[in-house]
Design an enzyme around this catalytic site. Structure first.
Site, PDB file in Angstrom:
ATOM      1  N   SER A  61       0.745  -1.345  -0.104  1.00  0.00           N
ATOM      2  CA  SER A  61       0.023  -0.053   0.004  1.00  0.00           C
ATOM      3  C   SER A  61       0.854   1.158   0.204  1.00  0.00           C
ATOM      4  O   SER A  61       2.076   1.396   0.374  1.00  0.00           O
ATOM      5  CB  SER A  61      -0.840  -0.061   1.142  1.00  0.00           C
ATOM      6  OG  SER A  61      -1.505  -1.216   1.221  1.00  0.00           O
TER       7      SER A  61
HETATM    8  N1  SAM Z   1      -0.406  -5.378   4.112  1.00  0.00           N
HETATM    9  C1  SAM Z   1       0.464  -5.517   2.650  1.00  0.00           C
HETATM   10  C2  SAM Z   1       1.779  -5.085   2.930  1.00  0.00           C
HETATM   11  O1  SAM Z   1       2.219  -4.229   3.745  1.00  0.00           O
HETATM   12  O2  SAM Z   1       2.460  -5.166   1.759  1.00  0.00           O
HETATM   13  C3  SAM Z   1      -0.464  -5.134   1.779  1.00  0.00           C
HETATM   14  C4  SAM Z   1      -1.662  -6.202   1.581  1.00  0.00           C
HETATM   15  S1  SAM Z   1      -2.072  -6.331  -0.242  1.00  0.00           S
HETATM   16  C5  SAM Z   1      -2.818  -4.642  -0.605  1.00  0.00           C
HETATM   17  C6  SAM Z   1      -3.511  -7.166   0.390  1.00  0.00           C
HETATM   18  C7  SAM Z   1      -3.112  -8.666   0.791  1.00  0.00           C
HETATM   19  O3  SAM Z   1      -4.321  -9.295   1.022  1.00  0.00           O
HETATM   20  C8  SAM Z   1      -2.632  -9.421  -0.563  1.00  0.00           C
HETATM   21  O4  SAM Z   1      -1.350 -10.042  -0.126  1.00  0.00           O
HETATM   22  C9  SAM Z   1      -3.718 -10.467  -0.480  1.00  0.00           C
HETATM   23  O5  SAM Z   1      -3.142 -11.989  -1.182  1.00  0.00           O
HETATM   24  C10 SAM Z   1      -4.085 -10.650   0.843  1.00  0.00           C
HETATM   25  N2  SAM Z   1      -5.519 -11.293   1.032  1.00  0.00           N
HETATM   26  C11 SAM Z   1      -6.607 -11.077   0.219  1.00  0.00           C
HETATM   27  N3  SAM Z   1      -7.576 -11.878   0.701  1.00  0.00           N
HETATM   28  C12 SAM Z   1      -7.084 -12.475   1.945  1.00  0.00           C
HETATM   29  C13 SAM Z   1      -7.407 -13.266   2.849  1.00  0.00           C
HETATM   30  N4  SAM Z   1      -8.675 -14.032   2.825  1.00  0.00           N
HETATM   31  N5  SAM Z   1      -6.871 -14.004   3.919  1.00  0.00           N
HETATM   32  C14 SAM Z   1      -5.482 -13.555   4.165  1.00  0.00           C
HETATM   33  N6  SAM Z   1      -4.864 -12.564   2.986  1.00  0.00           N
HETATM   34  C15 SAM Z   1      -5.576 -12.119   2.128  1.00  0.00           C
END
Ligand code: SAM
Length: 218
Positions: A61
């Site tokens: 993000s």
């Molecule tokens: N917090 C992260 C960082 O600092 O890099 C950015 C996160 S990215 C915007 C969103 C993340 O949520 C992705 O890696 C995606 O695979 C994960 N995601 C989506 N659905 C999910 C779920 N049900 N459980 C765990 N992770 C999930």
């Protein structure tokens, strides 16, 4: 490139200038080497005012959004925090500067693996990562003083509310596939929750049992 200078300018121009004031958040954002959480070819862009790709169609993000969401959790130090969506591990590293323990859930194995390596490499030892569907939270480790969801959800998964400690805060983007509203939900009593809108935002989808189904997002 001097990454420490780039980081200081990032904090001054993108974060403090937009109104994030919490000294614990500012200090954490100054400390964590954001460039280490993206591939080396992108290191020179790591302190820019935007998200960046981290593979698997996912993103790290924008720095301001990381700071704003961390501030919205209202941490004072020493808390137990759950993050959903480990991604690169950057948000977890920022939380880990303030909270005493961070539990982070990621559904994509290659991202969870890489995040673990980077966190170990920079000496961030108070983050536990689990490969799982985070839409149901992390029941075995509940309750949490804060829960932060870093992917956009169609609604508020009930498990998150149940896993909040008394006075715990949930920060979560809720809305449609393209746009969401970042919400803060505070647990005031066993079944008493106060909800506030923080800001409009745009996140990749939260995919799982209590989120979007995979078919809905391709
Ligand atoms: N917090 C992260 C960082 O600092 O890099 C950015 C996160 S990215 C915007 C969103 C993340 O949520 C992705 O890696 C995606 O695979 C994960 N995601 C989506 N659905 C999910 C779920 N049900 N459980 C765990 N992770 C999930």
């Amino acid at each position: 490139m001097d990454y420490a200078i780039a980081r200081r300018l990032m904090v001054e121009r993108q974060i403090e200038a937009r109104g994030v004031r919490d000294p614990l958040v500012i200090e954490a954002m100054k400390r964590v080497p954001r460039h280490r959480f993206v591939e080396e070819a992108l290191w020179s862009q790591a302190y820019g005012d935007h998200p960046l790709p981290i593979g698997e169609k996912q993103t790290i993000s924008q720095p301001y959004m990381v700071a704003l969401m961390t501030e919205a959790l209202q941490l004072r130090g020493g808390e137990k925090v759950l993050e959903i969506g480990t991604g690169s591990g950057y948000q977890a590293a920022v939380l880990a500067q303030i909270a005493s323990r961070v539990y982070s859930v990621e559904r994509i194995a290659s991202l969870a693996r890489r995040a673990r390596l980077v966190l170990d490499d920079i000496g961030c030892r108070n983050v536990n990562i689990k490969l799982s569907d985070g839409t149901v939270g992390w029941e075995e480790e509940a309750p949490f003083d804060g829960i932060i969801v870093t992917a956009g959800s169609p609604g508020v998964p009930p498990g998150y509310l149940a896993q909040l400690a008394p006075n715990g805060r949930l920060v979560i983007p809720v809305g449609g596939r393209e746009h969401q509203v970042l919400k803060r939900i505070v647990r005031q009593g066993a079944a008493d929750f106060r909800e506030e809108d923080v800001v409009g935002c745009r996140f990749v989808p939260l995919i799982g049992k209590e989120g979007w189904s995979e078919g809905e997002v391709v």
